[in-house]
Design a protein around this motif. Structure first.
Motif, PDB file in Angstrom:
ATOM      1  N   PRO A 183       0.855  -1.201   0.000  1.00 57.61           N
ATOM      2  CA  PRO A 183       0.000   0.000   0.000  1.00 57.61           C
ATOM      3  C   PRO A 183       0.886   1.245   0.000  1.00 57.61           C
ATOM      4  O   PRO A 183       1.916   1.275   0.669  1.00 57.61           O
ATOM      5  N   ALA A 184       0.483   2.265  -0.730  1.00 53.24           N
ATOM      6  CA  ALA A 184       1.318   3.458  -0.843  1.00 53.24           C
ATOM      7  C   ALA A 184       1.601   4.083   0.519  1.00 53.24           C
ATOM      8  O   ALA A 184       2.690   4.608   0.762  1.00 53.24           O
ATOM      9  N   ARG A 185       0.633   4.013   1.429  1.00 56.11           N
ATOM     10  CA  ARG A 185       0.813   4.642   2.741  1.00 56.11           C
ATOM     11  C   ARG A 185       1.915   3.965   3.559  1.00 56.11           C
ATOM     12  O   ARG A 185       2.430   4.545   4.518  1.00 56.11           O
ATOM     13  N   ALA A 186       2.259   2.735   3.176  1.00 52.76           N
ATOM     14  CA  ALA A 186       3.274   1.990   3.934  1.00 52.76           C
ATOM     15  C   ALA A 186       4.698   2.437   3.594  1.00 52.76           C
ATOM     16  O   ALA A 186       5.642   2.024   4.270  1.00 52.76           O
ATOM     17  N   LEU A 187       4.866   3.269   2.571  1.00 50.81           N
ATOM     18  CA  LEU A 187       6.209   3.651   2.150  1.00 50.81           C
ATOM     19  C   LEU A 187       6.908   4.557   3.159  1.00 50.81           C
ATOM     20  O   LEU A 187       8.126   4.497   3.313  1.00 50.81           O
TER      21      LEU A 187
ATOM     22  N   ILE B  54      12.359   7.690   3.432  1.00 51.76           N
ATOM     23  CA  ILE B  54      11.094   8.131   2.835  1.00 51.76           C
ATOM     24  C   ILE B  54      10.228   8.790   3.914  1.00 51.76           C
ATOM     25  O   ILE B  54       9.768   8.126   4.843  1.00 51.76           O
ATOM     26  N   SER B  55      10.031  10.089   3.791  1.00 53.48           N
ATOM     27  CA  SER B  55       9.161  10.822   4.707  1.00 53.48           C
ATOM     28  C   SER B  55       7.705  10.650   4.288  1.00 53.48           C
ATOM     29  O   SER B  55       7.407  10.085   3.225  1.00 53.48           O
ATOM     30  N   ALA B  56       6.793  11.168   5.089  1.00 53.93           N
ATOM     31  CA  ALA B  56       5.373  11.110   4.725  1.00 53.93           C
ATOM     32  C   ALA B  56       5.128  11.873   3.423  1.00 53.93           C
ATOM     33  O   ALA B  56       4.362  11.420   2.553  1.00 53.93           O
ATOM     34  N   ALA B  57       5.784  13.024   3.256  1.00 51.26           N
ATOM     35  CA  ALA B  57       5.636  13.794   2.012  1.00 51.26           C
ATOM     36  C   ALA B  57       6.227  13.033   0.826  1.00 51.26           C
ATOM     37  O   ALA B  57       5.663  13.043  -0.277  1.00 51.26           O
ATOM     38  N   ASP B  58       7.359  12.372   1.047  1.00 46.46           N
ATOM     39  CA  ASP B  58       7.962  11.561  -0.022  1.00 46.46           C
ATOM     40  C   ASP B  58       7.027  10.430  -0.435  1.00 46.46           C
ATOM     41  O   ASP B  58       6.910  10.104  -1.625  1.00 46.46           O
ATOM     42  N   ALA B  59       6.358   9.809   0.544  1.00 50.03           N
ATOM     43  CA  ALA B  59       5.444   8.708   0.239  1.00 50.03           C
ATOM     44  C   ALA B  59       4.293   9.179  -0.639  1.00 50.03           C
ATOM     45  O   ALA B  59       3.888   8.491  -1.582  1.00 50.03           O
TER      46      ALA B  59
ATOM     47  N   ARG C  87       4.397  11.755  -2.686  1.00 50.68           N
ATOM     48  CA  ARG C  87       4.965  12.029  -4.015  1.00 50.68           C
ATOM     49  C   ARG C  87       5.201  10.739  -4.793  1.00 50.68           C
ATOM     50  O   ARG C  87       4.879  10.659  -5.991  1.00 50.68           O
ATOM     51  N   LEU C  88       5.742   9.723  -4.142  1.00 55.94           N
ATOM     52  CA  LEU C  88       5.993   8.451  -4.824  1.00 55.94           C
ATOM     53  C   LEU C  88       4.693   7.789  -5.276  1.00 55.94           C
ATOM     54  O   LEU C  88       4.657   7.133  -6.323  1.00 55.94           O
ATOM     55  N   ASP C  89       3.637   7.980  -4.510  1.00 54.84           N
ATOM     56  CA  ASP C  89       2.331   7.452  -4.906  1.00 54.84           C
ATOM     57  C   ASP C  89       1.816   8.163  -6.156  1.00 54.84           C
ATOM     58  O   ASP C  89       1.357   7.533  -7.109  1.00 54.84           O
ATOM     59  N   HIS C  90       1.933   9.494  -6.175  1.00 52.09           N
ATOM     60  CA  HIS C  90       1.403  10.283  -7.289  1.00 52.09           C
ATOM     61  C   HIS C  90       2.224  10.119  -8.571  1.00 52.09           C
ATOM     62  O   HIS C  90       1.692  10.311  -9.678  1.00 52.09           O
ATOM     63  N   THR C  91       3.496   9.806  -8.429  1.00 53.94           N
ATOM     64  CA  THR C  91       4.367   9.719  -9.616  1.00 53.94           C
ATOM     65  C   THR C  91       4.665   8.280 -10.030  1.00 53.94           C
ATOM     66  O   THR C  91       5.533   8.049 -10.868  1.00 53.94           O
ATOM     67  N   ALA C  92       3.955   7.310  -9.442  1.00 54.38           N
ATOM     68  CA  ALA C  92       4.198   5.903  -9.780  1.00 54.38           C
ATOM     69  C   ALA C  92       3.990   5.669 -11.275  1.00 54.38           C
ATOM     70  O   ALA C  92       2.994   6.099 -11.857  1.00 54.38           O
ATOM     71  N   ALA C  93       4.932   4.992 -11.906  1.00 57.44           N
ATOM     72  CA  ALA C  93       4.934   4.807 -13.363  1.00 57.44           C
ATOM     73  C   ALA C  93       3.976   3.699 -13.788  1.00 57.44           C
ATOM     74  O   ALA C  93       3.716   2.756 -13.040  1.00 57.44           O
ATOM     75  N   GLN C  94       3.488   3.828 -14.991  1.00 55.79           N
ATOM     76  CA  GLN C  94       2.705   2.773 -15.631  1.00 55.79           C
ATOM     77  C   GLN C  94       3.610   2.035 -16.615  1.00 55.79           C
ATOM     78  O   GLN C  94       4.346   2.650 -17.378  1.00 55.79           O
ATOM     79  N   GLY C  95       3.565   0.702 -16.584  1.00 54.59           N
ATOM     80  CA  GLY C  95       4.372  -0.074 -17.519  1.00 54.59           C
ATOM     81  C   GLY C  95       5.864   0.098 -17.288  1.00 54.59           C
ATOM     82  O   GLY C  95       6.646   0.177 -18.241  1.00 54.59           O
ATOM     83  N   TYR C  96       6.273   0.136 -16.040  1.00 52.05           N
ATOM     84  CA  TYR C  96       7.693   0.336 -15.680  1.00 52.05           C
ATOM     85  C   TYR C  96       8.524  -0.826 -16.221  1.00 52.05           C
ATOM     86  O   TYR C  96       8.180  -2.004 -16.052  1.00 52.05           O
ATOM     87  N   GLY C  97       9.603  -0.490 -16.887  1.00 50.01           N
ATOM     88  CA  GLY C  97      10.522  -1.518 -17.393  1.00 50.01           C
ATOM     89  C   GLY C  97      11.524  -1.898 -16.336  1.00 50.01           C
ATOM     90  O   GLY C  97      12.507  -1.192 -16.089  1.00 50.01           O
ATOM     91  N   LEU C  98      11.278  -2.999 -15.667  1.00 51.48           N
ATOM     92  CA  LEU C  98      12.110  -3.425 -14.548  1.00 51.48           C
ATOM     93  C   LEU C  98      13.509  -3.793 -15.044  1.00 51.48           C
ATOM     94  O   LEU C  98      13.659  -4.676 -15.897  1.00 51.48           O
TER      95      LEU C  98
END
Length: 212
Positions: free
Chosen positions: A149-153, A190-195, A197-208
């Motif tokens: 879950p994004a909140r767990a970051l 990862i701060s609460a603000a970073d979490a 941001r990471l949720d909002h900017t999560a990529a679609q179709g990320y090439g691992l």
């Protein structure tokens, strides 16, 4: 008077029993890992391996490239978000798996996702660091991948430990602790603000990225 003395002795024995119970070590505390703490961007040196976490990225879905025998590319969605922990790992003196990985969060522990497939006799098309056997003098850069879950970051820490290749060659499939293993705890910063941001900017179709 005799009754009072008996009561005092009984209370003292009860207190001693409680103290003894509290002093009893659990199996994991007695035989569990030796822990070294560090943070993202710094190299942690254990007796059998080193690890440097370089970056944490997020993805809504992972794109798995086409595989052998005509297997088509796949898009694998996350249940929450994929936490892509990019790290460089190296064995120091002997071959080692650094495969027992956990993302430790305020919401509980998360283990590497099994959505990429793979098993005892096969590896995923994109191989995370959990599957690699590291050779001395040959550092490998790759990822540990978690579906969370994004909140767990916020405040998450990466826990990784070594596995003895002689005693547990397939140790990354086992949940039992290896006695006296070395474990690195890496604060991912990862701060609460970073979490958020990471949720909002999560990529679609990320090439691992595969290990390099």
């Amino acid at each position: 008077m005799r009754r009072l003395a008996s009561i005092v002795v009984a209370v003292a024995l009860a207190c001693a029993a409680v103290a003894l119970q509290g002093a009893h070590w659990s199996y994991e505390r007695a035989y569990g890992p030796f822990v070294e703490n560090g943070r993202i961007g710094r190299t942690l040196t254990e007796p059998r391996f080193t690890i440097r976490v370089e970056q944490v990225q997020t993805a809504r879905s992972i794109r798995v490239p086409e595989g052998p025998y005509g297997a088509k590319p796949q898009i694998i969605p996350a249940g929450g978000v994929f936490a892509v922990v990019i790290a460089t790992v190296a064995a120091r003196r002997s071959p080692v798996y650094v495969a027992s990985a956990t993302l430790h969060t305020a919401y509980g522990d998360y283990y590497p996702t099994d959505k990429l497939g793979g098993g005892i006799l096969s590896q995923p098309l994109v191989t995370p660091l959990s599957y690699l056997r590291f050779q001395p003098g040959m550092p490998r850069r790759g990822v540990y991948l978690f579906d969370v879950p994004a909140r767990a970051l916020a405040g998450a820490r990466l826990y990784v430990s070594d596995r003895d290749t002689e005693d547990a060659e397939f140790g990354f499939y086992r949940n039992d602790p290896v006695r006296f293993s070395d474990e690195a705890h890496v604060d991912l910063g990862i701060s609460a603000a970073d979490a958020v941001r990471l949720d909002h900017t999560a990529a679609q179709g990320y090439g691992l990225p595969g290990p390099s």
